[in-house]
Design a protein around this motif. Structure first.
Motif: not given
Length: 231
Positions: A108-110, A138
């Motif tokens: 997952f992205k930040d 995240v």
């Protein structure tokens, strides 16, 4: 592969959980003497999911733990590294976005989730510090982490009885209800070796979490840790 060792090699742990996926939820209810459902309710209260919120449920297994969050209208992502668990979860809850992922390298992205939560899975991760940093990464600024994990009973005499149950009573009970009782011997050993409440709080702070606190459940058999990602 029947069980994992306490060095927690990811492929060993994943294989072990693959082997118990079909009856995992039932076995947990039996071995916890029905307390597992109470603990899930307390996690749901702590998460406080609501419509519009995004929740990452890590080590979600068959996604049973994700259902209370979804019921509130929140968007919940059940994530686990056991493909066997995820396949079983997909049979039961096909509408949920079950996702394969390693806690130390989340896909997952930040700054994505309002809440990240993990129940009874953190102690099975090989690198606890890396997992806590990934959960932090995240989470949105201002978001929270909720960790429900086995811990150390606070009353000495009860702690002794509890340890005896884990190592003597749990294996024969597991043989009666589980498809892979050796897996539950590993789980008992991992509980016994896991850090106590203050030690886990220290690991959370080390990973960057603020306002870290915990609450004991069932006399400290389980502890609910929380932390906030400050802006």
């Amino acid at each position: 592969m029947t069980r994992a060792s306490l060095d927690k090699q990811p492929h060993e742990v994943a294989s072990m959980f693959d082997g118990v996926a079909a009856n995992y939820d039932l076995t947990n209810d039996v071995l916890s003497l029905g307390q597992a459902r109470l603990w899930r309710k307390e996690v749901a209260k702590a998460v406080g999911a609501r419509p519009g919120h995004t929740v990452l449920d890590l080590a979600a297994g068959t996604a049973t733990s994700s259902l209370p969050f979804a019921a509130t209208g929140a968007y919940v992502v059940p994530c686990d590294f056991s493909l066997g668990m995820l396949r079983e979860g997909k049979k039961r809850h096909a509408w949920l976005p079950l996702t394969a992922g390693d806690a130390t390298r989340l896909p997952f992205k930040d700054d994505v989730f309002d809440t990240v939560t993990i129940s009874f899975g953190l102690r099975n991760v090989q690198d606890t510090d890396a997992a806590l940093r990934e959960l932090y990464r995240v989470t949105k600024p201002g978001g929270q982490v909720v960790i429900c994990e086995f811990s150390q009973p606070t009353w000495g005499p009860f702690r002794t009885v509890y340890t005896e149950y884990l190592m003597r009573a749990l294996p024969p009970v597991a043989r009666a209800v589980s498809s892979n009782p050796d897996a539950y011997v590993y789980l008992a050993e991992s509980i016994r070796e896991w850090p106590d409440q203050p030690a886990l709080a220290g690991l959370l702070q080390k990973a960057g979490w603020s306002k870290v606190a915990w609450r004991n459940l069932s006399g400290g058999i389980v502890a609910l840790h929380r932390g906030v990602k400050t802006v």
